[in-house]
Design a protein around this motif. Structure first.
Motif, PDB file in Angstrom:
ATOM      1  N   PHE A   1       0.835  -1.202   0.000  1.00  0.00           N
ATOM      2  CA  PHE A   1       0.000   0.000   0.000  1.00  0.00           C
ATOM      3  C   PHE A   1       0.872   1.256   0.000  1.00  0.00           C
ATOM      4  CE2 PHE A   1      -2.461   3.418   1.897  1.00  0.00           C
ATOM      5  CZ  PHE A   1      -3.679   3.312   1.258  1.00  0.00           C
ATOM      6  N   GLY A   2       1.914   1.256   0.814  1.00  0.00           N
ATOM      7  CA  GLY A   2       2.790   2.421   0.870  1.00  0.00           C
ATOM      8  C   GLY A   2       3.477   2.692  -0.453  1.00  0.00           C
ATOM      9  N   ILE A   3       3.983   1.630  -1.097  1.00  0.00           N
ATOM     10  CA  ILE A   3       4.677   1.813  -2.380  1.00  0.00           C
ATOM     11  C   ILE A   3       3.717   2.275  -3.459  1.00  0.00           C
ATOM     12  CG2 ILE A   3       5.909   0.614  -4.226  1.00  0.00           C
ATOM     13  CD1 ILE A   3       7.158  -1.172  -2.094  1.00  0.00           C
ATOM     14  N   GLN A   4       2.554   1.617  -3.558  1.00  0.00           N
ATOM     15  CA  GLN A   4       1.631   1.932  -4.649  1.00  0.00           C
ATOM     16  C   GLN A   4       0.976   3.289  -4.479  1.00  0.00           C
ATOM     17  OE1 GLN A   4      -0.529  -1.278  -6.301  1.00  0.00           O
ATOM     18  NE2 GLN A   4      -2.353  -0.074  -6.737  1.00  0.00           N
ATOM     19  N   GLU A   5       0.654   3.689  -3.243  1.00  0.00           N
ATOM     20  CA  GLU A   5      -0.028   4.952  -3.011  1.00  0.00           C
ATOM     21  C   GLU A   5       0.940   6.104  -2.745  1.00  0.00           C
ATOM     22  OE1 GLU A   5      -3.602   5.371  -2.971  1.00  0.00           O
ATOM     23  OE2 GLU A   5      -3.409   3.440  -3.964  1.00  0.00           O
ATOM     24  N   GLY A   6       2.241   5.806  -2.686  1.00  0.00           N
ATOM     25  CA  GLY A   6       3.212   6.833  -2.323  1.00  0.00           C
ATOM     26  C   GLY A   6       3.182   8.053  -3.219  1.00  0.00           C
TER      27      GLY A   6
ATOM     28  N   THR B   1       5.600  -8.744 -14.247  1.00  0.00           N
ATOM     29  CA  THR B   1       4.460  -7.913 -13.874  1.00  0.00           C
ATOM     30  C   THR B   1       4.723  -6.444 -14.157  1.00  0.00           C
ATOM     31  OG1 THR B   1       3.874  -9.487 -12.125  1.00  0.00           O
ATOM     32  CG2 THR B   1       2.905  -7.297 -11.985  1.00  0.00           C
ATOM     33  N   SER B   2       5.939  -5.998 -13.895  1.00  0.00           N
ATOM     34  CA  SER B   2       6.244  -4.574 -14.028  1.00  0.00           C
ATOM     35  C   SER B   2       6.484  -4.138 -15.461  1.00  0.00           C
ATOM     36  CB  SER B   2       7.460  -4.209 -13.168  1.00  0.00           C
ATOM     37  OG  SER B   2       8.615  -4.917 -13.579  1.00  0.00           O
ATOM     38  N   MET B   3       6.640  -5.069 -16.395  1.00  0.00           N
ATOM     39  CA  MET B   3       6.853  -4.661 -17.784  1.00  0.00           C
ATOM     40  C   MET B   3       5.556  -4.533 -18.571  1.00  0.00           C
ATOM     41  SD  MET B   3       6.173  -7.376 -20.074  1.00  0.00           S
ATOM     42  CE  MET B   3       7.160  -6.945 -21.485  1.00  0.00           C
ATOM     43  N   SER B   4       4.504  -5.241 -18.149  1.00  0.00           N
ATOM     44  CA  SER B   4       3.304  -5.309 -18.987  1.00  0.00           C
ATOM     45  C   SER B   4       2.480  -4.022 -18.972  1.00  0.00           C
ATOM     46  CB  SER B   4       2.437  -6.496 -18.561  1.00  0.00           C
ATOM     47  OG  SER B   4       2.071  -6.404 -17.198  1.00  0.00           O
ATOM     48  N   LEU B   5       2.281  -3.406 -17.795  1.00  0.00           N
ATOM     49  CA  LEU B   5       1.440  -2.209 -17.734  1.00  0.00           C
ATOM     50  C   LEU B   5       1.993  -1.053 -18.558  1.00  0.00           C
ATOM     51  CD1 LEU B   5       0.063  -2.038 -14.086  1.00  0.00           C
ATOM     52  CD2 LEU B   5      -1.251  -2.096 -16.201  1.00  0.00           C
ATOM     53  N   PRO B   6       3.252  -0.643 -18.371  1.00  0.00           N
ATOM     54  CA  PRO B   6       3.744   0.468 -19.198  1.00  0.00           C
ATOM     55  C   PRO B   6       3.727   0.146 -20.688  1.00  0.00           C
ATOM     56  CG  PRO B   6       5.542  -0.531 -17.938  1.00  0.00           C
ATOM     57  CD  PRO B   6       4.261  -1.074 -17.394  1.00  0.00           C
TER      58      PRO B   6
ATOM     59  N   ILE C   1       5.691  -0.544 -10.058  1.00  0.00           N
ATOM     60  CA  ILE C   1       5.530   0.037 -11.396  1.00  0.00           C
ATOM     61  C   ILE C   1       4.444   1.093 -11.393  1.00  0.00           C
ATOM     62  CG2 ILE C   1       3.805  -1.514 -12.413  1.00  0.00           C
ATOM     63  CD1 ILE C   1       7.066  -0.248 -14.048  1.00  0.00           C
ATOM     64  N   ALA C   2       3.409   0.929 -10.544  1.00  0.00           N
ATOM     65  CA  ALA C   2       2.375   1.959 -10.438  1.00  0.00           C
ATOM     66  C   ALA C   2       2.977   3.265  -9.938  1.00  0.00           C
ATOM     67  CB  ALA C   2       1.264   1.494  -9.496  1.00  0.00           C
ATOM     68  N   ALA C   3       3.793   3.171  -8.882  1.00  0.00           N
ATOM     69  CA  ALA C   3       4.436   4.371  -8.348  1.00  0.00           C
ATOM     70  C   ALA C   3       5.410   4.965  -9.355  1.00  0.00           C
ATOM     71  CB  ALA C   3       5.158   4.030  -7.047  1.00  0.00           C
ATOM     72  N   LEU C   4       6.146   4.102 -10.051  1.00  0.00           N
ATOM     73  CA  LEU C   4       7.144   4.584 -10.999  1.00  0.00           C
ATOM     74  C   LEU C   4       6.491   5.256 -12.205  1.00  0.00           C
ATOM     75  CD1 LEU C   4      10.184   4.710 -11.411  1.00  0.00           C
ATOM     76  CD2 LEU C   4      10.081   2.479 -12.540  1.00  0.00           C
ATOM     77  N   ILE C   5       5.392   4.693 -12.699  1.00  0.00           N
ATOM     78  CA  ILE C   5       4.680   5.311 -13.812  1.00  0.00           C
ATOM     79  C   ILE C   5       4.186   6.698 -13.427  1.00  0.00           C
ATOM     80  CG2 ILE C   5       2.546   5.205 -15.174  1.00  0.00           C
ATOM     81  CD1 ILE C   5       2.921   2.200 -15.369  1.00  0.00           C
ATOM     82  N   GLN C   6       3.565   6.798 -12.264  1.00  0.00           N
ATOM     83  CA  GLN C   6       3.083   8.095 -11.806  1.00  0.00           C
ATOM     84  C   GLN C   6       4.222   9.095 -11.683  1.00  0.00           C
ATOM     85  OE1 GLN C   6       0.034   9.037 -11.572  1.00  0.00           O
ATOM     86  NE2 GLN C   6      -1.290   7.651 -10.433  1.00  0.00           N
ATOM     87  N   GLY C   7       5.342   8.628 -11.110  1.00  0.00           N
ATOM     88  CA  GLY C   7       6.481   9.518 -10.922  1.00  0.00           C
ATOM     89  C   GLY C   7       7.089   9.988 -12.233  1.00  0.00           C
ATOM     90  N   ARG C   8       7.235   9.065 -13.198  1.00  0.00           N
ATOM     91  CA  ARG C   8       7.854   9.436 -14.476  1.00  0.00           C
ATOM     92  C   ARG C   8       6.915  10.299 -15.317  1.00  0.00           C
ATOM     93  NH1 ARG C   8      11.957  10.314 -13.012  1.00  0.00           N
ATOM     94  NH2 ARG C   8      12.445  10.879 -15.168  1.00  0.00           N
ATOM     95  N   LEU C   9       5.593  10.068 -15.225  1.00  0.00           N
ATOM     96  CA  LEU C   9       4.661  10.945 -15.929  1.00  0.00           C
ATOM     97  C   LEU C   9       4.762  12.374 -15.412  1.00  0.00           C
ATOM     98  CD1 LEU C   9       1.458   8.697 -16.181  1.00  0.00           C
ATOM     99  CD2 LEU C   9       2.932   9.420 -18.060  1.00  0.00           C
TER     100      LEU C   9
END
Length: 514
Positions: free
Chosen positions: A229-234, A300-305, A432-440
């Protein structure tokens, strides 16, 4: 009681225990593979449908990610218990019960009309999957003699790999032709067929009396949930305060502390621990668990982006974007039989080094091609190489990790192995959710549902460049995961009976300490 790690529970080397002399284990394994394949497809099938779900249920990017994360989390946490339940009540009974739960929850997912109910249904679906998975590995361990277990594990590993790659392709076809709901409804007839096959073909195996460490379940579940939860919602909370004194860093730290308390409790509990830490004295079991967690995290982390790029930037339909993964599936299916034959004949390090090395190269290569105008054929090349990687990872890692498990610990060992695999997937989804948000944000794009266009719609040209760059940068996460895995498997030890027709009787199923 279960045999303690390190204590021999030795069957005759060419005959599995507790079964008739003429018993043929392959039909039972093939029957269980149907259910196993179905639940693993659900690990990745949602990725390609995410834009369509987001548009139809009128939700935002962060909420729709929980459709995947909730399933993976509910799948991962109970695995430590459901493996033990298979030992206690029989793998067949627990497998059939899990198949019923999973099938009914799939129907619920397909009939829901809100993001909240979909996430809740996915939690129930994940729990059903957790009941199914350990039983497949336990049946392999308990019905195949050690010297012949490599071929069975090769089928198990190939099934996991093919399901991971076929999921997006199947999902794309269903979303385009029938709607996103059908990625779940299609499980209903498959579940019924799987139930009938398992009822008829899977043997009733002797059970082992076990105690259940419910405190351990609570500690492990709370620890993993807080970290995820912390990583994804960070990113949503700018890695700061959530409410009052509660902050994202605090949640993650508390989660790590709770999980450390879980490990400590497992070392001190006088009854049967949830995780028999003695299993980790076997170097290959420890490294195999670490390796499979990194494989799951990377995939898992490659498919969403990739799917957000394919559908948002290139404007491809779910089917068209998913077909870009076809080279992976084709190469994997071609190579898996050959790799399966090598599992019992060569040092596991030889195969897994190739797997992790090619995976890192493939993901880095793909990251350099994520641009608005890249030709399709160029994207297919790293995907094909990634198929080589998967063929060299799933079966070798599963066979190497479980080869020396004691028979009475088959369920708990399978539970530990599958738990680490699913925890890797959960962490990959959250990271990957946190990373996508951060890079966007770093590339000047707000990660809203308006920016992430609906399936088949192309986003405005002025967004395509920075969006592609953001998705490209997120692929460095799986690259890093695969490089770490490459280092880990360099330390794998060669099993004493690998490549030989008979396992030495004195060491057939003891947990060795290299």
């Amino acid at each position: 009681m279960a045999t303690a790690p390190g204590v021999r529970d030795t069957p005759p080397p060419d005959k599995a225990p507790d079964l008739p002399a003429d018993y043929k284990p392959w039909p039972a394994l093939l029957a269980m593979v149907v259910g196993f394949f179905m639940i693993l497809v659900d690990n990745t099938i949602v990725s390609v449908a995410t834009p369509a779900i987001m548009q139809d249920l009128r939700t935002d990017y962060n909420a729709v990610i929980w459709v995947t994360s909730a399933y993976l989390l509910a799948y991962a946490v109970p695995l430590l218990v459901t493996g033990r339940l298979g030992d206690r009540f029989g793998p067949k009974n627990v497998y059939l019960a899990g198949l019923v739960v999973f099938t009914l929850a799939s129907l619920w997912c397909g009939l829901t009309d809100s993001i909240e109910m979909l996430i809740l249904a996915r939690v129930v679906q994940g729990f059903g999957a957790a009941m199914i998975t350990p039983q497949t590995m336990a049946v392999i361990t308990r019905t195949f003699p050690p010297a012949k277990r490599g071929g069975a594990m090769a089928l198990w590993g190939a099934t996991a790999g093919v399901a991971t790659l076929v999921g997006p392709i199947l999902g794309g076809v269903l979303v385009d032709s029938l709607g996103w709901e059908w990625i779940f409804i299609v499980n209903v007839p498959i579940g019924v067929i799987g139930f009938v096959l398992a009822w008829r073909l899977v043997p009733v195996l002797p059970t082992h009396t076990h105690s259940f460490d419910w405190l351990g379940v609570a500690l492990s579940g709370i620890g993993v949930f807080l970290v995820v939860f912390g990583i994804q919602e960070g990113e949503k909370y700018d890695w700061g305060q959530i409410e009052g004194l509660i902050s994202v860093p605090l949640l993650i730290v508390v989660g790590v502390v709770v999980f450390a308390a879980f490990v400590f409790w497992q070392s001190r509990i006088k009854a049967e621990p949830l995780v028999p830490l003695g299993l980790f004295r076997d170097r290959n079991f420890s490294l195999g668990n670490g390796g499979i967690a990194l494989v799951s995290l990377g995939i898992t982390s490659m498919s969403l982006p990739f799917f957000f790029y394919a559908q948002g930037v290139r404007g491809w339909s779910p089917t068209e974007s998913a077909l870009l993964m076809a080279p992976m599936a084709v190469v994997l299916m071609i190579l898996s039989p050959f790799v399966g034959k090598l599992v019992d004949r060569t040092h596991p390090r030889n195969i897994t080094v190739v797997g992790f090395g090619t995976a890192a190269v493939a993901m880095f290569w793909l990251s350099q091609l994520i641009e608005p105008t890249t030709p399709v054929w160029q994207l297919c090349l790293p995907m094909a190489l990634f198929g080589v990687s998967n063929a060299c990872l799933w079966a070798p890692l599963s066979a190497t990790a479980t080869r020396n498990l004691p028979m009475a610990s088959a369920g708990s060992g399978a539970g530990v192995y599958n738990t680490t695999r699913q925890v890797g997937a959960v962490l990959g989804s959250a990271a990957i959710a946190a990373l996508i948000q951060g890079r966007l944000t770093a590339n000047g794009i707000e990660g809203s549902s308006q920016d992430l266009q609906a399936a088949g719609d192309t986003m405005p040209s002025f967004i395509q460049g920075p969006f592609s760059q953001a998705m490209s940068q997120t692929l460095y996460l799986p690259v890093g995961a695969f490089l770490i895995g490459l280092v880990l498997v360099l330390f794998l030890a060669k099993p004493s009976h690998a490549g030989h027709g008979r396992a030495p009787e004195a060491k057939a199923d003891s947990v060795a300490t290299p």
